[in-house]
Design a protein around this motif. Structure first.
Motif, PDB file in Angstrom:
ATOM      1  N   PRO A  37      40.914  53.559  52.133  1.00 37.67           N
ATOM      2  CA  PRO A  37      39.442  54.452  52.709  1.00 37.67           C
ATOM      3  C   PRO A  37      40.061  55.448  53.462  1.00 37.67           C
ATOM      4  O   PRO A  37      40.782  55.054  54.736  1.00 37.67           O
ATOM      5  CB  PRO A  37      38.022  53.585  53.237  1.00 37.67           C
ATOM      6  CG  PRO A  37      39.543  51.949  53.595  1.00 37.67           C
ATOM      7  CD  PRO A  37      40.181  52.182  53.046  1.00 37.67           C
ATOM      8  N   ALA A  38      39.151  56.373  54.233  1.00 35.44           N
ATOM      9  CA  ALA A  38      39.190  57.660  55.101  1.00 35.44           C
ATOM     10  C   ALA A  38      39.178  57.049  56.359  1.00 35.44           C
ATOM     11  O   ALA A  38      38.001  55.598  56.501  1.00 35.44           O
ATOM     12  CB  ALA A  38      38.056  58.536  54.536  1.00 35.44           C
ATOM     13  N   PRO A  39      40.191  57.098  57.248  1.00 36.10           N
ATOM     14  CA  PRO A  39      39.565  56.579  58.951  1.00 36.10           C
ATOM     15  C   PRO A  39      38.954  56.715  58.608  1.00 36.10           C
ATOM     16  O   PRO A  39      38.252  58.193  58.892  1.00 36.10           O
ATOM     17  CB  PRO A  39      40.720  56.736  60.044  1.00 36.10           C
ATOM     18  CG  PRO A  39      41.370  57.829  58.663  1.00 36.10           C
ATOM     19  CD  PRO A  39      41.154  57.904  57.098  1.00 36.10           C
ATOM     20  N   PRO A  40      37.329  55.556  59.513  1.00 34.67           N
ATOM     21  CA  PRO A  40      36.236  56.200  60.739  1.00 34.67           C
ATOM     22  C   PRO A  40      37.024  57.908  61.260  1.00 34.67           C
ATOM     23  O   PRO A  40      38.047  57.379  62.221  1.00 34.67           O
ATOM     24  CB  PRO A  40      36.225  55.188  61.100  1.00 34.67           C
ATOM     25  CG  PRO A  40      37.292  53.954  61.406  1.00 34.67           C
ATOM     26  CD  PRO A  40      38.356  54.825  60.313  1.00 34.67           C
ATOM     27  N   LYS A  41      35.669  58.501  61.619  1.00 32.90           N
ATOM     28  CA  LYS A  41      35.738  59.103  62.907  1.00 32.90           C
ATOM     29  C   LYS A  41      35.785  58.482  64.028  1.00 32.90           C
ATOM     30  O   LYS A  41      34.474  57.379  64.487  1.00 32.90           O
ATOM     31  CB  LYS A  41      35.110  60.727  63.000  1.00 32.90           C
ATOM     32  CG  LYS A  41      35.505  61.040  61.033  1.00 32.90           C
ATOM     33  CD  LYS A  41      34.692  62.357  60.993  1.00 32.90           C
ATOM     34  CE  LYS A  41      35.165  63.327  59.561  1.00 32.90           C
ATOM     35  NZ  LYS A  41      34.556  64.237  59.510  1.00 32.90           N
ATOM     36  N   ALA A  42      35.761  59.433  65.435  1.00 32.23           N
ATOM     37  CA  ALA A  42      36.500  58.678  66.741  1.00 32.23           C
ATOM     38  C   ALA A  42      34.604  59.301  67.426  1.00 32.23           C
ATOM     39  O   ALA A  42      34.383  60.337  66.669  1.00 32.23           O
ATOM     40  CB  ALA A  42      37.367  59.132  67.798  1.00 32.23           C
TER      41      ALA A  42
END
Length: 152
Positions: free
Chosen positions: A59-64
């Motif tokens: 999955p795409a990394p979570p946005k900070a």
């Protein structure tokens, strides 16, 4: 008494074994391995490039989370991070401004009280009411400068 004597004898044996291991390890000279050679410089032109339609793995990394400008300003005053600004946390020269922001008069400034005053300030500066500030409108939000206090 027998258990105590057996325990003491066991401790003495363990200390003796530890001493022999320590002395034995100290007497051995262990050669350090040679350092590996430095990596070769790689020409960036020969590196492989990812294709535009290449599949991604996982999955795409979570946005900070990026706090808003007002939250950052609020956090600057909230020294202990408890989501409340006390009078001690506010600069002593800003007590009048603190009293204006503290709507309920409990000597605690919540983020909501802070945000309401900022929203009111924005609404006052937005002369044409289009929810956007031009440079001229933004200039009116700047705090008024006081005369310098010089003891020359």
């Amino acid at each position: 008494m027998k258990k105590f004597a057996a325990g003491a004898a066991g401790m003495m044996l363990m200390l003796t074994a530890g001493l022999f291991l320590w002395i034995g390890a100290d007497g051995q000279d262990v050669p350090l391995p040679a350092a590996p050679p430095p990596p070769e410089k790689i020409d960036p032109e020969i590196l492989p490039e990812a294709q535009v339609d290449a599949e991604t793995i996982g999955p795409a990394p979570p946005k900070a989370y990026k706090p808003s400008r007002e939250e950052m300003r609020f956090n600057r005053y909230d020294r202990n991070g408890d989501e409340i600004i006390t009078r001690l946390e506010m600069m002593s020269s800003r007590t009048d401004a603190f009293r204006k922001l503290d709507k309920d008069g409990n000597n605690l400034l919540t983020f909501e009280e802070w945000a309401v005053s900022t929203s009111d300030r924005f609404a006052g500066a937005d002369r044409d009411g289009n929810s956007q500030l031009t440079r001229t409108e933004f200039r009116s939000t700047r705090p008024k400068r006081s005369a310098p206090k010089c003891k020359c």
